[in-house]
Design a protein around this motif. Structure first.
Motif, PDB file in Angstrom:
ATOM      1  N   THR A 110      -6.555  -0.361  -2.835  1.00 43.99           N
ATOM      2  CA  THR A 110      -5.392  -1.246  -2.743  1.00 43.99           C
ATOM      3  C   THR A 110      -5.832  -2.637  -2.315  1.00 43.99           C
ATOM      4  O   THR A 110      -6.979  -2.873  -1.949  1.00 43.99           O
ATOM      5  CB  THR A 110      -4.364  -0.706  -1.739  1.00 43.99           C
ATOM      6  OG1 THR A 110      -4.935  -0.746  -0.417  1.00 43.99           O
ATOM      7  CG2 THR A 110      -3.963   0.719  -2.080  1.00 43.99           C
ATOM      8  N   GLN A 115       0.662  -4.258   1.594  1.00 46.12           N
ATOM      9  CA  GLN A 115      -0.324  -3.629   0.727  1.00 46.12           C
ATOM     10  C   GLN A 115       0.268  -3.480  -0.668  1.00 46.12           C
ATOM     11  O   GLN A 115       1.464  -3.219  -0.818  1.00 46.12           O
ATOM     12  CB  GLN A 115      -0.729  -2.252   1.260  1.00 46.12           C
ATOM     13  CG  GLN A 115      -1.645  -2.299   2.477  1.00 46.12           C
ATOM     14  CD  GLN A 115      -2.113  -0.902   2.868  1.00 46.12           C
ATOM     15  OE1 GLN A 115      -1.327  -0.083   3.340  1.00 46.12           O
ATOM     16  NE2 GLN A 115      -3.395  -0.639   2.668  1.00 46.12           N
ATOM     17  N   TYR A 148       4.257  -2.305  -4.175  1.00 45.13           N
ATOM     18  CA  TYR A 148       3.804  -2.731  -2.851  1.00 45.13           C
ATOM     19  C   TYR A 148       4.414  -1.830  -1.786  1.00 45.13           C
ATOM     20  O   TYR A 148       5.370  -1.077  -2.026  1.00 45.13           O
ATOM     21  CB  TYR A 148       4.192  -4.188  -2.591  1.00 45.13           C
ATOM     22  CG  TYR A 148       5.668  -4.377  -2.303  1.00 45.13           C
ATOM     23  CD1 TYR A 148       6.155  -4.354  -0.998  1.00 45.13           C
ATOM     24  CD2 TYR A 148       6.585  -4.540  -3.344  1.00 45.13           C
ATOM     25  CE1 TYR A 148       7.509  -4.510  -0.741  1.00 45.13           C
ATOM     26  CE2 TYR A 148       7.931  -4.685  -3.096  1.00 45.13           C
ATOM     27  CZ  TYR A 148       8.394  -4.674  -1.791  1.00 45.13           C
ATOM     28  OH  TYR A 148       9.734  -4.812  -1.532  1.00 45.13           O
ATOM     29  N   ALA A 149       3.870  -1.937  -0.599  1.00 47.69           N
ATOM     30  CA  ALA A 149       4.402  -1.213   0.559  1.00 47.69           C
ATOM     31  C   ALA A 149       4.144  -2.056   1.797  1.00 47.69           C
ATOM     32  O   ALA A 149       3.103  -2.735   1.909  1.00 47.69           O
ATOM     33  CB  ALA A 149       3.742   0.158   0.710  1.00 47.69           C
ATOM     34  N   VAL A 150       5.103  -2.030   2.720  1.00 47.61           N
ATOM     35  CA  VAL A 150       4.948  -2.745   3.987  1.00 47.61           C
ATOM     36  C   VAL A 150       4.215  -1.833   4.958  1.00 47.61           C
ATOM     37  O   VAL A 150       4.612  -0.688   5.189  1.00 47.61           O
ATOM     38  CB  VAL A 150       6.317  -3.153   4.563  1.00 47.61           C
ATOM     39  CG1 VAL A 150       6.159  -3.785   5.941  1.00 47.61           C
ATOM     40  CG2 VAL A 150       7.027  -4.110   3.604  1.00 47.61           C
ATOM     41  N   SER A 151       3.142  -2.341   5.528  1.00 53.40           N
ATOM     42  CA  SER A 151       2.331  -1.586   6.487  1.00 53.40           C
ATOM     43  C   SER A 151       2.232  -2.390   7.770  1.00 53.40           C
ATOM     44  O   SER A 151       1.363  -3.254   7.913  1.00 53.40           O
ATOM     45  CB  SER A 151       0.940  -1.305   5.910  1.00 53.40           C
ATOM     46  OG  SER A 151       0.131  -0.628   6.848  1.00 53.40           O
ATOM     47  N   GLY A 152       3.163  -2.145   8.690  1.00 54.54           N
ATOM     48  CA  GLY A 152       3.205  -2.938   9.915  1.00 54.54           C
ATOM     49  C   GLY A 152       3.548  -4.372   9.593  1.00 54.54           C
ATOM     50  O   GLY A 152       4.584  -4.658   8.980  1.00 54.54           O
ATOM     51  N   ASN A 163      10.281  -1.388  -5.006  1.00 56.49           N
ATOM     52  CA  ASN A 163       8.981  -1.820  -4.490  1.00 56.49           C
ATOM     53  C   ASN A 163       8.077  -2.390  -5.588  1.00 56.49           C
ATOM     54  O   ASN A 163       6.876  -2.176  -5.617  1.00 56.49           O
ATOM     55  CB  ASN A 163       8.261  -0.671  -3.780  1.00 56.49           C
ATOM     56  CG  ASN A 163       8.961  -0.263  -2.493  1.00 56.49           C
ATOM     57  OD1 ASN A 163       9.741   0.691  -2.492  1.00 56.49           O
ATOM     58  ND2 ASN A 163       8.718  -0.997  -1.426  1.00 56.49           N
ATOM     59  N   GLU A 221      -2.411  -9.933   4.888  1.00 56.66           N
ATOM     60  CA  GLU A 221      -2.180  -9.738   6.326  1.00 56.66           C
ATOM     61  C   GLU A 221      -1.082 -10.654   6.852  1.00 56.66           C
ATOM     62  O   GLU A 221      -0.965 -11.821   6.462  1.00 56.66           O
ATOM     63  CB  GLU A 221      -3.482  -9.986   7.103  1.00 56.66           C
ATOM     64  CG  GLU A 221      -4.590  -9.000   6.778  1.00 56.66           C
ATOM     65  CD  GLU A 221      -5.859  -9.269   7.561  1.00 56.66           C
ATOM     66  OE1 GLU A 221      -6.554  -8.307   7.902  1.00 56.66           O
ATOM     67  OE2 GLU A 221      -6.145 -10.461   7.842  1.00 56.66           O
ATOM     68  N   ASP A 224       1.574  -6.160   7.697  1.00 50.77           N
ATOM     69  CA  ASP A 224       0.839  -6.474   6.467  1.00 50.77           C
ATOM     70  C   ASP A 224       1.589  -5.986   5.231  1.00 50.77           C
ATOM     71  O   ASP A 224       2.511  -5.170   5.309  1.00 50.77           O
ATOM     72  CB  ASP A 224      -0.553  -5.837   6.502  1.00 50.77           C
ATOM     73  CG  ASP A 224      -1.357  -6.259   7.729  1.00 50.77           C
ATOM     74  OD1 ASP A 224      -1.133  -7.390   8.205  1.00 50.77           O
ATOM     75  OD2 ASP A 224      -2.178  -5.455   8.202  1.00 50.77           O
ATOM     76  N   LEU A 227      -4.611  -6.111   0.166  1.00 49.41           N
ATOM     77  CA  LEU A 227      -3.934  -6.323   1.442  1.00 49.41           C
ATOM     78  C   LEU A 227      -3.707  -7.810   1.694  1.00 49.41           C
ATOM     79  O   LEU A 227      -4.613  -8.631   1.533  1.00 49.41           O
ATOM     80  CB  LEU A 227      -4.772  -5.748   2.586  1.00 49.41           C
ATOM     81  CG  LEU A 227      -4.192  -5.881   4.007  1.00 49.41           C
ATOM     82  CD1 LEU A 227      -2.963  -5.000   4.169  1.00 49.41           C
ATOM     83  CD2 LEU A 227      -5.263  -5.524   5.036  1.00 49.41           C
TER      84      LEU A 227
END
Length: 241
Positions: free
Chosen positions: A143, A100, A92-96, A160, A147, A98, A145
């Motif tokens: 990917t 992903q 996983y990765a944190v995007s703002g 991760n 939110e 959200d 998501l």
């Protein structure tokens, strides 16, 4: 003319000797048959024990790390171990705000992820943090998501890594009534052994030096002749935080 034959004494002696020989041979035959029967029963017991230990070990090795419990979940249970099988896993990765993530299974779809949960760096049987229901998951390119959930992350995974499991798919193994029972979601009970089983199933949580370990100490008793075989096996729960 001189008559030849057997006297009564000779016939009685012959019958006695013959009876002794027959009884002796019958004893040897019975001893051999009993030895064969005991060998077959011993082999059956050993095969059953190997099957039970191998089945439990395989499921434990493919369970979500650290989400183990040895609470007694059934009335009359002598010992229990409970866990959640991994449906799939990935990164996983944190995007703002959200989150992903990708999964390792090529067969995963939005439909297959419904009613599943994603967990990151679990530290207890039923974690209060870092567990996300996937009912609202979205697909973005290659990917997935979630939110507005990143802010609730506590103690992220250093690699991760995430795990996806079915929250209604808890699997338990319990020793109940001298049998090993496999229980799904604490309701569907399936015996996987004959009677005559005793022992303990315990879980030692992960520490700084090692991953979690499930200790299985079981005895299988042949109720026909009270012969008991003891097994001890440790199963390491692979922990990739």
């Amino acid at each position: 003319m001189k008559m030849k034959g057997f006297t009564l004494v000779e016939m009685v002696i012959t019958l006695l000797v013959g009876s002794i020989l027959v009884l002796g041979i019958a004893g040897f035959v019975e001893l051999g048959a009993r030895g064969y029967s005991d060998t077959i029963e011993r082999q059956r017991l050993q095969t059953q024990a190997k099957f039970v230990l191998e089945k439990m070990s395989r499921e434990i090795r493919h369970a979500v790390p650290n989400m183990f419990s040895d609470d007694l979940i059934l009335a009359g249970a002598q010992s229990c171990i409970s866990f959640y099988p991994i449906e799939t896993s990935g990164f996983y990765a944190v995007s703002g705000a959200d989150l992903q993530f990708v999964v390792g299974s090529e067969n995963s779809t939005l439909a297959s992820l419904q009613n599943k949960s994603l967990v990151i760096n679990p530290t207890q049987a039923n974690p209060n943090n870092n567990v996300f229901a996937l009912n609202a998951v979205k697909s973005v390119s290659d990917t997935y998501l979630l939110e507005n959930v990143a802010s609730s992350l506590v103690g992220e995974s250093v690699s991760n890594r995430h795990y996806i499991y079915d929250p209604s798919g808890e699997v338990s193994y319990c020793i109940v009534g001298q049998r090993i029972q496999r229980i799904e979601d604490r309701s569907r009970v399936t015996p996987i052994s004959d009677t005559g089983v005793a022992g303990d199933l315990t879980y030692q949580p992960a520490s700084v030096q090692r991953s979690g370990v499930v200790h299985m100490q079981l005895s299988f008793t042949n109720e026909r002749d009270d012969e008991t075989t003891y097994f001890q096996q440790d199963v390491q729960v692979l922990n990739v935080p």
